[in-house]
Scaffold this motif. Structure first.
Motif, PDB file in Angstrom:
ATOM      1  N   ALA A 225      14.389  12.815  36.688  1.00 21.08           N
ATOM      2  CA  ALA A 225      13.268  13.856  37.339  1.00 21.08           C
ATOM      3  C   ALA A 225      11.993  13.706  36.359  1.00 21.08           C
ATOM      4  CB  ALA A 225      14.016  15.190  37.359  1.00 21.08           C
ATOM      5  N   TYR A 226      11.083  14.079  36.899  1.00 16.20           N
ATOM      6  CA  TYR A 226       9.645  13.932  36.408  1.00 16.20           C
ATOM      7  C   TYR A 226       9.007  15.448  36.830  1.00 16.20           C
ATOM      8  CZ  TYR A 226      10.769   9.377  35.207  1.00 16.20           C
ATOM      9  OH  TYR A 226      11.262   8.018  34.617  1.00 16.20           O
ATOM     10  N   THR A 227       9.593  16.568  36.925  1.00 17.36           N
ATOM     11  CA  THR A 227       8.855  17.671  37.239  1.00 17.36           C
ATOM     12  C   THR A 227       7.652  18.173  36.124  1.00 17.36           C
ATOM     13  OG1 THR A 227      11.027  18.303  38.185  1.00 17.36           O
ATOM     14  CG2 THR A 227       9.429  19.928  37.821  1.00 17.36           C
ATOM     15  N   ASN A 228       8.192  18.080  35.032  1.00 16.44           N
ATOM     16  CA  ASN A 228       6.927  18.452  34.149  1.00 16.44           C
ATOM     17  C   ASN A 228       5.888  17.291  33.896  1.00 16.44           C
ATOM     18  OD1 ASN A 228       8.531  20.698  33.388  1.00 16.44           O
ATOM     19  ND2 ASN A 228       9.636  19.587  31.669  1.00 16.44           N
ATOM     20  N   GLU A 229       6.270  16.256  34.204  1.00 23.46           N
ATOM     21  CA  GLU A 229       5.205  15.166  34.056  1.00 23.46           C
ATOM     22  C   GLU A 229       4.137  15.140  35.283  1.00 23.46           C
ATOM     23  OE1 GLU A 229       8.217  13.555  31.536  1.00 23.46           O
ATOM     24  OE2 GLU A 229       8.378  14.533  33.372  1.00 23.46           O
ATOM     25  N   LEU A 230       4.917  15.564  36.470  1.00 25.56           N
ATOM     26  CA  LEU A 230       4.156  15.769  37.697  1.00 25.56           C
ATOM     27  C   LEU A 230       3.179  16.899  37.435  1.00 25.56           C
ATOM     28  CD1 LEU A 230       6.695  14.638  40.531  1.00 25.56           C
ATOM     29  CD2 LEU A 230       4.406  13.604  40.255  1.00 25.56           C
ATOM     30  N   LYS A 231       3.552  17.970  37.096  1.00 24.57           N
ATOM     31  CA  LYS A 231       3.010  19.170  37.200  1.00 24.57           C
ATOM     32  C   LYS A 231       1.721  18.884  36.033  1.00 24.57           C
ATOM     33  CE  LYS A 231       3.413  24.059  35.461  1.00 24.57           C
ATOM     34  NZ  LYS A 231       4.335  25.210  35.091  1.00 24.57           N
ATOM     35  N   SER A 232       2.109  18.359  34.759  1.00 26.77           N
ATOM     36  CA  SER A 232       0.956  18.052  33.765  1.00 26.77           C
ATOM     37  C   SER A 232      -0.044  17.002  34.668  1.00 26.77           C
ATOM     38  CB  SER A 232       1.666  17.419  32.666  1.00 26.77           C
ATOM     39  OG  SER A 232       0.624  17.114  31.715  1.00 26.77           O
ATOM     40  N   GLY A 233       0.347  15.910  35.180  1.00 26.69           N
ATOM     41  CA  GLY A 233      -0.423  15.014  35.751  1.00 26.69           C
ATOM     42  C   GLY A 233      -1.454  15.475  36.518  1.00 26.69           C
ATOM     43  N   PHE A 234      -1.112  16.621  37.727  1.00 23.68           N
ATOM     44  CA  PHE A 234      -1.940  17.246  38.533  1.00 23.68           C
ATOM     45  C   PHE A 234      -2.741  18.396  38.151  1.00 23.68           C
ATOM     46  CE2 PHE A 234       0.669  14.145  40.741  1.00 23.68           C
ATOM     47  CZ  PHE A 234      -0.328  13.305  41.348  1.00 23.68           C
ATOM     48  N   ALA A 235      -2.441  18.790  36.809  1.00 26.08           N
ATOM     49  CA  ALA A 235      -3.001  20.353  36.757  1.00 26.08           C
ATOM     50  C   ALA A 235      -4.488  20.123  36.422  1.00 26.08           C
ATOM     51  CB  ALA A 235      -2.511  20.670  35.359  1.00 26.08           C
ATOM     52  N   TYR A 236      -5.218  19.099  36.396  1.00 25.39           N
ATOM     53  CA  TYR A 236      -6.518  19.026  36.111  1.00 25.39           C
ATOM     54  C   TYR A 236      -7.203  18.729  37.350  1.00 25.39           C
ATOM     55  CZ  TYR A 236      -4.872  19.321  31.321  1.00 25.39           C
ATOM     56  OH  TYR A 236      -4.374  19.348  30.398  1.00 25.39           O
ATOM     57  N   ASP A 237      -6.459  18.602  38.579  1.00 24.69           N
ATOM     58  CA  ASP A 237      -7.441  18.339  39.746  1.00 24.69           C
ATOM     59  C   ASP A 237      -8.350  17.027  39.795  1.00 24.69           C
ATOM     60  OD1 ASP A 237      -5.982  20.405  41.086  1.00 24.69           O
ATOM     61  OD2 ASP A 237      -7.675  21.848  40.287  1.00 24.69           O
ATOM     62  N   ALA A 238      -7.747  16.004  39.194  1.00 26.57           N
ATOM     63  CA  ALA A 238      -8.535  14.914  39.061  1.00 26.57           C
ATOM     64  C   ALA A 238      -8.665  14.246  40.579  1.00 26.57           C
ATOM     65  CB  ALA A 238      -8.056  13.690  38.176  1.00 26.57           C
ATOM     66  N   GLU A 239      -9.891  13.605  40.879  1.00 26.53           N
ATOM     67  CA  GLU A 239     -10.062  13.067  42.156  1.00 26.53           C
ATOM     68  C   GLU A 239      -9.052  11.863  42.465  1.00 26.53           C
ATOM     69  OE1 GLU A 239     -14.046  12.774  43.837  1.00 26.53           O
ATOM     70  OE2 GLU A 239     -14.859  14.019  42.227  1.00 26.53           O
ATOM     71  N   ARG A 240      -8.905  11.101  41.576  1.00 22.67           N
ATOM     72  CA  ARG A 240      -7.773  10.158  41.683  1.00 22.67           C
ATOM     73  C   ARG A 240      -6.787  10.041  40.458  1.00 22.67           C
ATOM     74  NH1 ARG A 240      -9.948  10.092  45.999  1.00 22.67           N
ATOM     75  NH2 ARG A 240     -10.606   8.210  47.260  1.00 22.67           N
ATOM     76  N   THR A 241      -5.631   9.990  40.795  1.00 21.99           N
ATOM     77  CA  THR A 241      -4.807   9.871  39.688  1.00 21.99           C
ATOM     78  C   THR A 241      -3.694   8.479  39.982  1.00 21.99           C
ATOM     79  OG1 THR A 241      -4.114  12.316  39.459  1.00 21.99           O
ATOM     80  CG2 THR A 241      -2.665  10.798  38.556  1.00 21.99           C
ATOM     81  N   LEU A 242      -4.003   7.713  38.992  1.00 25.82           N
ATOM     82  CA  LEU A 242      -3.333   6.268  38.766  1.00 25.82           C
ATOM     83  C   LEU A 242      -1.857   6.490  38.463  1.00 25.82           C
ATOM     84  CD1 LEU A 242      -3.347   3.117  38.815  1.00 25.82           C
ATOM     85  CD2 LEU A 242      -3.783   3.229  36.409  1.00 25.82           C
ATOM     86  N   ALA A 244       0.980   4.370  37.325  1.00 26.16           N
ATOM     87  CA  ALA A 244       1.164   2.991  36.472  1.00 26.16           C
ATOM     88  C   ALA A 244       2.717   3.121  36.224  1.00 26.16           C
ATOM     89  CB  ALA A 244       0.121   2.755  35.522  1.00 26.16           C
ATOM     90  N   ALA A 245       3.527   2.466  36.949  1.00 25.44           N
ATOM     91  CA  ALA A 245       4.863   2.348  36.744  1.00 25.44           C
ATOM     92  C   ALA A 245       5.433   1.087  37.335  1.00 25.44           C
ATOM     93  CB  ALA A 245       5.268   3.537  37.310  1.00 25.44           C
ATOM     94  N   TYR A 246       6.864   0.785  37.134  1.00 25.16           N
ATOM     95  CA  TYR A 246       7.423  -0.157  37.741  1.00 25.16           C
ATOM     96  C   TYR A 246       8.088   0.635  39.193  1.00 25.16           C
ATOM     97  CZ  TYR A 246       6.456  -3.359  33.913  1.00 25.16           C
ATOM     98  OH  TYR A 246       6.014  -3.990  32.984  1.00 25.16           O
ATOM     99  N   PRO A 247       8.544  -0.284  40.049  1.00 20.74           N
ATOM    100  CA  PRO A 247       8.812   0.420  41.216  1.00 20.74           C
ATOM    101  C   PRO A 247       9.886   1.410  41.104  1.00 20.74           C
ATOM    102  CG  PRO A 247       9.210  -2.109  41.271  1.00 20.74           C
ATOM    103  CD  PRO A 247       8.562  -1.883  40.019  1.00 20.74           C
ATOM    104  N   LEU A 248      10.916   1.197  40.495  1.00 22.49           N
ATOM    105  CA  LEU A 248      12.158   2.332  40.635  1.00 22.49           C
ATOM    106  C   LEU A 248      11.795   3.472  40.023  1.00 22.49           C
ATOM    107  CD1 LEU A 248      15.301  -0.130  39.933  1.00 22.49           C
ATOM    108  CD2 LEU A 248      14.697   0.814  42.093  1.00 22.49           C
ATOM    109  N   THR A 249      11.145   3.473  39.103  1.00 25.98           N
ATOM    110  CA  THR A 249      10.482   4.792  38.335  1.00 25.98           C
ATOM    111  C   THR A 249       9.503   5.424  39.281  1.00 25.98           C
ATOM    112  OG1 THR A 249      11.024   3.882  36.089  1.00 25.98           O
ATOM    113  CG2 THR A 249       9.637   5.567  36.396  1.00 25.98           C
ATOM    114  N   GLY A 250       8.697   4.258  39.886  1.00 20.51           N
ATOM    115  CA  GLY A 250       7.654   4.741  40.540  1.00 20.51           C
ATOM    116  C   GLY A 250       8.233   5.534  41.996  1.00 20.51           C
ATOM    117  N   SER A 251       9.370   5.088  42.519  1.00 23.95           N
ATOM    118  CA  SER A 251      10.058   5.655  43.605  1.00 23.95           C
ATOM    119  C   SER A 251      10.413   7.086  43.390  1.00 23.95           C
ATOM    120  CB  SER A 251      10.809   4.729  44.244  1.00 23.95           C
ATOM    121  OG  SER A 251      12.231   4.553  43.330  1.00 23.95           O
ATOM    122  N   THR A 252      11.097   7.076  42.204  1.00 22.53           N
ATOM    123  CA  THR A 252      11.625   8.599  41.770  1.00 22.53           C
ATOM    124  C   THR A 252      10.630   9.603  41.728  1.00 22.53           C
ATOM    125  OG1 THR A 252      13.475   7.520  40.428  1.00 22.53           O
ATOM    126  CG2 THR A 252      12.711   9.787  39.958  1.00 22.53           C
TER     127      THR A 252
END
Length: 449
Positions: A225-242, A244-252
């Motif tokens: 799970a990536y609950t904390n990472e998602l919360k952190s990544g979108f906390a600043y309301d960037a217009e675009r968030t890249l 960058a991952a390999y597909p299995l982790t990216g799909s999770t």
């Protein structure tokens, strides 16, 4: 168990060399004890090694890439081989693992005495084996997207990188953001060398082009799970968030992001363009989000239609012809985009060997020498030779005529270190359960090439 057919060249010192030597001995012992019998090579064959992920987390791509290499061998042998000598492929499984992949690669180099190797896909494995390639003056062709950069000169060992570097990918993403009027960006990036570098180059290029970067987030691949990472990544309301991952982790991450309400707007990294991603995310969850991968259009198939916005128009006839050739040979299976580069990697080696034999009477066993020959052949001053007519190309090379290769993935032109130069990247989006190509984007961040 087995299948057939800038600064990453750190010298790890005596300890590394001792570890490699001991491991090579263990590989020979284990291989003689448990490897199944393999079909023999054709008489007097010129053997090219392959190190590919047939098992482990990247196993979905290994067989497809090997088929591209086998197709190249068939086409080269139909073109007369190396002055009558056939080419052949000897494949080993990287297991999608650095430790196990080193064992397989050492077997190719020391037990099978292969001088030319194509692969690996895994960035960390290529980094780990680099000192050994240099020590024995072998040759390593790196077609994979995640291959390390090769920005270093050496007097022993040869390395060539075919796909665009993270610098070029990052430039293309940054220019795409600027072209779309994006003011702020950040990233959610895996901590492996390749995805971390793509993220870093994207952010740096975007800032140099006048944009603002907001705090980014990194993560370890393979978590549940990536609950904390998602919360952190979108906390600043960037217009675009890249992403960058390999597909299995990216799909999770995408699945969890979808369940959380789909905050923010993604850019999708190059490693995510694979059916593995689409098969493991909710259908439609990434519809409309844009990614960047290497363009498979030849440079002469592209032209800039708007110099200010750097709008590019490209045709894809060459790539479509290879897709048709591949799918006809392999029961309608389509080649992954990376497979185009793997086909070309084999052909480039064969062309270098054929020309060297014509000029010097022998084929080079030195990887450093072969790298120089392939670089010289692909000078813009030389006539071109297409993958579609290898019979003519190989005949002319055997006659000592230097030819530049126009391959299934690109027109090749290498810098002084052996890295192929790229001028355009392909943008794409997702619609339902399919990838759809959009307009290409020019790579013009000169300081990042």
């Amino acid at each position: 168990m087995y299948h057939r057919y800038q600064q990453w060249f750190h010298d790890r010192g005596r300890l590394h060399g001792t570890k490699i030597s001991l491991l090579a001995g263990l590989v020979s012992l284990v291989s003689s004890a448990c490897a199944p019998a393999e079909p023999g090579h054709p008489d007097n064959a010129v053997v090219i090694g392959a190190i590919l992920p047939f098992s482990g987390r990247e196993s979905a791509i290994g067989g497809n890439l090997e088929k591209a290499m086998l197709l190249a061998i068939e086409d080269l042998n139909a073109a007369g081989g190396l002055d009558g000598r056939p080419f052949d492929i000897l494949s080993r499984d990287s297991h999608s693992s650095t430790e196990r992949g080193v064992s397989s690669l050492l077997e190719l180099l020391h037990s099978e005495h292969v001088d030319y190797v194509v692969g690996p896909e895994e960035n960390a494995l290529a980094l780990e084996i680099a000192p050994e390639i240099r020590a024995i003056d072998a040759f390593l062709m790196l077609p994979g997207y995640a291959a390390p950069s090769v920005a270093r000169s050496d007097t022993r060992g040869g390395w060539m990188r075919l796909a665009p570097s993270p610098f070029a990918i990052g430039c293309a993403l940054a220019k795409l953001a600027v072209r779309d009027g994006v003011a702020t960006v950040n990233s959610l990036a895996a901590r492996d060398d390749y995805n971390a570098t793509v993220s870093s180059r994207f952010i740096t290029a975007f800032v140099e082009l006048g944009g603002d970067d907001l705090p980014s987030t990194t993560f370890n691949s393979g978590e549940q799970a990536y609950t904390n990472e998602l919360k952190s990544g979108f906390a600043y309301d960037a217009e675009r968030t890249l992403l960058a991952a390999y597909p299995l982790t990216g799909s999770t991450i995408v699945t969890e992001w979808t369940a959380s309400g789909r905050p923010g707007t993604w850019f999708l990294g190059p490693a995510l363009r694979t059916e593995v991603l689409l098969a493991n995310i909710p259908t439609g969850s990434l519809d409309g989000y844009v990614g960047v991968t290497p363009s498979l259009s030849l440079q002469n198939e592209c032209h800039i239609t708007d110099a200010v916005r750097e709008t590019v128009d490209c045709t894809t006839e060459n790539a479509a012809a290879f897709i048709e050739r591949f799918s006809r040979r392999w029961d309608r299976e389509a080649p992954f985009p990376a497979a185009h580069f793997y086909y070309d990697g084999v052909v480039l080696i064969a062309m270098g060997l054929a020309y060297a034999e014509a000029k010097h009477g022998v084929i080079p066993e030195s990887g450093h020498e072969l790298q120089q020959i392939i670089r010289d052949l692909n000078s813009p001053a030389n006539e071109t030779a297409s993958w579609r007519d290898l019979k003519t190309a190989m005949a002319r090379l055997r006659a000592g005529v230097p030819l530049r290769y126009v391959g299934a993935a690109a027109e090749y032109e290498f810098d002084e270190y052996g890295a192929n130069e790229h001028h355009f990247m392909q943008t794409w989006t997702v619609r339902g359960d399919a990838f759809v190509d959009l307009d290409p984007v020019a790579v013009t961040c000169k300081s990042w090439n």
